[in-house]
Each structure stands twice: as C-alpha cells, then as structure tokens.
Design a protein around this motif. Sequence first.
Motif: not given
Length: 339
Positions: A39, A198-199, A189, A185-186, A192-193
């Motif tokens: 991120s 993400y988030d 994510i 899953n990590e 996306q980061e």
Amino acid sequence: MSRVPPLVDSSCFHAAVAALLRSADPQADPARILGNGASTGAVRDGAGRPVFGEPFEQFSVMAARRGHRLVDHRVRGTAQWQEALRAVSEGRTVAVATDAFHLRHFWPGHGRSHALHAIVISELDPVAGTVHVLDPGEAVYLDGRLPVADIEAAMCREDAGQSWMEVRYDAPEPRPAPTPDQLANELAIAAQELTHGYDGYLGGAELVDGLRNGLDDYVELVAGRPRGAEGNELSWGVGQGLVLGLWWYHHVLRWFSRYLGLLADDAAMPLGPEPAAGADRACRDVLVVRNLLMRLGVMPPTTERARAFRDQIGVRLDSAHADLHAVAARLTSAAGAAV
C-alpha cells in the motif's frame, strides 16, 4: 527486551517495528510480516494531490495477517507519553515515533528538522532515569542507555505527530503459517494496492500516474517546501510530504520485493523470480524520482541540466508504472492458480 540481534535497515520505521515484533516473538520473520503488503498509504487531498499517512497504521494491517496485533497510540503530550513509560516499566518493549529535532544521538536531524524518527525503548531504570534505546536505522545505529528526559523531549516538546506502538497477543498459542488460500487472498489485495488502490488508499500506479500528469506542479511544490527547522510533519504541506512519502513508498516496495522473493524461494506460491525483480525495479525508480525531484527543485528550471533531470524523471515514472502493472498481473495470475 529479547536479545535477538536487531535487523538494521535504511527504513527506521521498518527496523524499529521489526525489533518490536522480535522482542515478543524471537522466531518472527520481519520480512514475512512487514513485507506482505504494497500500500502507498496515501490518499488524495482536496486538490487531488497525494497525502501520505502514518507508517505505523500500515504495519498494523500487515501484522494482523500473521496473527500479531500491533496497537498504535498517538502522543499529544505528557499524559500519553506516561502511558508508554508505564508499559516499559512493566517490562514491555515499545516502538516510538519521535521528533528527531530533540534526539541528541540522532545527529542528522538533531536541532535541524522536526521529522519523525522511529526507535525502540525498553528496560526503564527509574533510579538512574534511563531507558534502553535501540535505534536500528542505518543512518545512526545505537544500542545503549539514554536519559528518559531526552526521549521525553522528543515525544512531548511539541506536537509533530509522535506516537508509540506496542505488540499484544490475545492468545499464547503459536501463530499458524498462512494457508495457500490466505496467501492467494493477500496477493490479490497486493495486486490492487499496486495498481488502482485498496481500502481507500491510492494504488502505486495511480500515484505514479498522478506524478506524470502533474509534474510541473509537483516540481514547484517540492522546490518551495520548508527547509531546516521550519514546521514539522503536521504542517509541511504537499511538497515536503511528497519527498517523505516517496521515500516511504520506496521502502514499502523494497520490503514487498523481499517478501515476494521468499514466497518464490520456498515455493509457497507459483510466482517465480520476476515479481520480486519487478517490485525491486519499481522501488528503485521511485527512489530515483524522489531524489531527482529534490535536485530539480534547487536549480534554475530552464537550463539544459534541469531539462535532462525532468526527462529522466519521466523515464523512471514510465518504467515504474509498467513494472507495477506487470507485477500486479503476475500476482493476480498466481493467486488464481493457487485457489
């Protein structure tokens, strides 16, 4: 504090939190805990420009994936600082984000800049008025005792965004290794980061693209950023914030690259060596862009040398953008194959 040899790193925040984790769990592998995300930690301000957040927040998210609960406490005065000291007096180790301006041992920043610098404290001696301080950053390595008053000044003299972090465990049993589904899953994510975010945070490619499209504006902002002891991280604005944020994101990608290399080496995921190599190239490009922006900000903008610097920034941003997307695509593919 556990006497596990400290991990010395050019990121004081990564090194300090690694020491914090290993003080509680000597078997912890910091690269697998603090490297399992990518991120930027950045959001857009009202003008659409990136504003980078507190590094400890990102560590909490990544550590939780491995069963480690990192709790961050903002310090706005002596009351919150006394809470940190109370934890140390109870035999715990804590990481603290201090105002480097008041850290006597940290000569690069002491008396010069109110930038945050992370260290680790433990073993309070109330009679001598000292604590054990570990500063595992590469800039100034220290492993010894310092007066509590020195650390208190760096935590309380003025509000520069200081905080302290502790590690808590809700259960004593060993933390299990992540399953293939969890790793997949990590990686999904992280893909996306690296791209569209993400988030609520900007993706890496989004950050790079924003720099490409607004380079003139960012060069001007970096050139006009405060110098020396003017203000602190709460008031420096976008220009200095960008310099610090790119430095931070380069470290994030560097640790993420190391993590991907570990996954490839132990065949935990069908990655191969290229994702780690691509993340490492992007990390280096981000660092070069940051350094060139700082240099470009102190030279006349119309010179041939300035034009060469701008051209090289463009080349590096293009390269980073391509690598971030390529790594994300490979992670998405590996995550799908592992499910």
